[in-house]
Design an enzyme around this catalytic site. Sequence first.
Site, mmCIF file in Angstrom:
data_model
loop_
_atom_site.group_PDB
_atom_site.id
_atom_site.type_symbol
_atom_site.label_atom_id
_atom_site.label_comp_id
_atom_site.label_asym_id
_atom_site.label_seq_id
_atom_site.Cartn_x
_atom_site.Cartn_y
_atom_site.Cartn_z
ATOM 1 N N TRP A 1 15.880 12.399 -30.413
ATOM 2 C CA TRP A 1 15.069 12.689 -29.552
ATOM 3 C C TRP A 1 13.839 12.065 -29.383
ATOM 4 O O TRP A 1 13.459 11.074 -30.311
ATOM 5 C CB TRP A 1 14.553 14.227 -30.201
ATOM 6 C CG TRP A 1 15.636 15.278 -30.614
ATOM 7 C CD1 TRP A 1 15.846 15.563 -32.056
ATOM 8 C CD2 TRP A 1 16.688 15.961 -29.908
ATOM 9 N NE1 TRP A 1 16.822 16.436 -32.037
ATOM 10 C CE2 TRP A 1 17.554 16.905 -30.690
ATOM 11 C CE3 TRP A 1 16.789 16.179 -28.502
ATOM 12 C CZ2 TRP A 1 18.409 17.693 -30.274
ATOM 13 C CZ3 TRP A 1 18.033 16.866 -28.148
ATOM 14 C CH2 TRP A 1 18.656 17.519 -28.959
ATOM 15 N N ASP A 45 9.878 6.327 -35.564
ATOM 16 C CA ASP A 45 10.226 5.630 -34.165
ATOM 17 C C ASP A 45 9.279 4.549 -34.106
ATOM 18 O O ASP A 45 9.413 3.529 -33.414
ATOM 19 C CB ASP A 45 10.212 6.484 -33.199
ATOM 20 C CG ASP A 45 11.626 7.291 -33.096
ATOM 21 O OD1 ASP A 45 12.543 6.716 -33.429
ATOM 22 O OD2 ASP A 45 11.466 8.448 -32.375
ATOM 23 N N ARG A 48 10.272 1.389 -36.376
ATOM 24 C CA ARG A 48 11.390 0.761 -36.484
ATOM 25 C C ARG A 48 11.571 -0.622 -35.610
ATOM 26 O O ARG A 48 12.534 -1.310 -36.007
ATOM 27 C CB ARG A 48 12.600 1.780 -35.535
ATOM 28 C CG ARG A 48 12.155 2.183 -34.444
ATOM 29 C CD ARG A 48 13.160 2.964 -33.819
ATOM 30 N NE ARG A 48 14.344 2.705 -33.798
ATOM 31 C CZ ARG A 48 15.503 3.301 -32.868
ATOM 32 N NH1 ARG A 48 15.018 4.316 -32.146
ATOM 33 N NH2 ARG A 48 16.550 3.093 -32.830
ATOM 34 N N HIS A 60 18.716 6.161 -37.751
ATOM 35 C CA HIS A 60 18.381 7.294 -36.644
ATOM 36 C C HIS A 60 19.435 7.611 -36.382
ATOM 37 O O HIS A 60 19.561 9.033 -35.560
ATOM 38 C CB HIS A 60 17.457 6.749 -35.652
ATOM 39 C CG HIS A 60 16.170 6.233 -35.896
ATOM 40 N ND1 HIS A 60 14.885 6.865 -35.909
ATOM 41 C CD2 HIS A 60 15.827 5.129 -36.589
ATOM 42 C CE1 HIS A 60 13.966 6.124 -36.319
ATOM 43 N NE2 HIS A 60 14.326 5.149 -36.557
ATOM 44 N N ASP A 153 17.535 12.833 -24.946
ATOM 45 C CA ASP A 153 16.450 12.620 -25.995
ATOM 46 C C ASP A 153 15.217 13.430 -25.272
ATOM 47 O O ASP A 153 14.544 13.829 -26.105
ATOM 48 C CB ASP A 153 16.149 11.225 -26.095
ATOM 49 C CG ASP A 153 16.547 10.489 -27.344
ATOM 50 O OD1 ASP A 153 17.425 11.380 -28.262
ATOM 51 O OD2 ASP A 153 16.710 9.322 -27.604
HETATM 52 N N1 DCM Z 1 20.841 4.780 -30.642
HETATM 53 C C1 DCM Z 1 21.788 5.780 -31.116
HETATM 54 N N2 DCM Z 1 22.985 5.086 -31.424
HETATM 55 C C2 DCM Z 1 23.088 3.825 -31.340
HETATM 56 C C3 DCM Z 1 22.069 3.093 -30.908
HETATM 57 C C4 DCM Z 1 20.942 3.731 -30.738
HETATM 58 O O1 DCM Z 1 21.728 7.091 -31.314
HETATM 59 N N3 DCM Z 1 24.241 3.262 -31.751
HETATM 60 C C5 DCM Z 1 19.667 5.800 -30.425
HETATM 61 C C6 DCM Z 1 18.240 5.488 -30.957
HETATM 62 C C7 DCM Z 1 17.339 5.776 -30.157
HETATM 63 C C8 DCM Z 1 17.980 5.467 -28.836
HETATM 64 O O2 DCM Z 1 19.295 5.501 -29.137
HETATM 65 O O3 DCM Z 1 16.994 7.194 -30.170
HETATM 66 C C9 DCM Z 1 17.647 3.937 -28.109
HETATM 67 O O4 DCM Z 1 17.868 3.139 -29.162
HETATM 68 P P1 DCM Z 1 17.607 1.657 -28.885
HETATM 69 O O5 DCM Z 1 16.193 1.483 -28.427
HETATM 70 O O6 DCM Z 1 17.872 0.806 -29.896
HETATM 71 O O7 DCM Z 1 18.404 1.199 -27.771
HETATM 72 ZN ZN ZN Z 2 14.630 8.511 -34.062
HETATM 73 ZN ZN ZN Z 3 17.664 8.971 -29.494
#
Ligand code: DCM
Ligand code: ZN
Ligand code: ZN
Length: 271
Positions: A1, A45, A48, A60, A153
Amino acid sequence: WGGFGHITVAYIASNFVSSNTASYFQGLLRNGTQDYLAGVATWADSIRYTKWGKFTEPFHFIDAKDSPPDSCGVDLKRDCKEAGCVVSAIHNYTTRLLDAGLRESERLMAAKFIVHFVGDIHQPLHDEDVARGGNGIQVTFDHVAFNLHHVWDTSIPEKMVGGVRKHPFVEAKRWADELTREIKSGKFKSSSHSWLKGADLSDPTSTALAWAREGNAYVCTTVMPQGPDAIRGQELGADYYDSAAPVVEVQIAKAGYRLAAWLDKIASRVN
Ligand code: DCM
Ligand code: ZN
Ligand code: ZN
Ligand code: DCM
Ligand code: DCM
């Protein structure tokens, strides 16, 4: 989210925890206000993408290598990477929160992770591998370009309350109080009891895996009922929103209610 979803989950949890639990976590988090959980809900967040916090990035989500819409499912051995996933992270930080031998600063950090990851595991696309949890699927939402992950999200939760631009904590508290009423005496009253079934502090992995499987199942039924290719390039602000919003609502409500019960179990063990 996004931040708004996490803060809402935290406020719902604060509405349900026992007074002992509230005192324990207000002490650990050094915040005696009603915002003691909401105030730390997005911390995970914020760290990270830092150098020291990079190891937490896989915590996450869990990349379920299933094939929606025909077959959904989470297999811990197959899907939880060596570096960890949201299920192992909930196990790890629950264990650390209960470990009286750890420094208080470590238990404090574990508490902040738990508040965040119990939220994330309830976002269906955090329980799915396809296109990195939908990040690689471009769509529009009310004619503005986003990826599908961001729509779930952030765009859907924020549209549900009519936008949160000005005062996210105020808006989140308002939504949390509304969902709290639905759980106590409204449309979630009869089902909320079953939401806590199977939650077992002596087996955090099985508990969290059940939560992940429930979120993942919505990928097949609601997130991409015709599969990933049918979603690409679509406008999701109208009919899609109407079917997705109730799922977002129930998953936010569940996350908050389950987080409260989990924190109650932890606090009664350490006290
Ligand atoms: N995310 C996810 N699954 C993945 C990669 C990322 O659920 N395999 C989620 C984490 C964050 C969002 O997607 O909430 C964006 O990730 P990023 O900023 O790493 O692209
Ligand atoms: Zn998160
Ligand atoms: Zn997300
Ligand atoms: N872990 C970590 N940083 C460390 C040690 C462990 O991020 N310095 C993570 C990796 C695993 C989880 O914590 O997902 C469990 O680690 P351990 O095997 O040390 O219990
Ligand atoms: N750490 C973690 N999970 C573990 C072990 C460690 O997240 N199971 C993280 C938090 C600690 C950091 O790694 O601050 C360093 O841990 P250690 O001092 O045990 O190496």
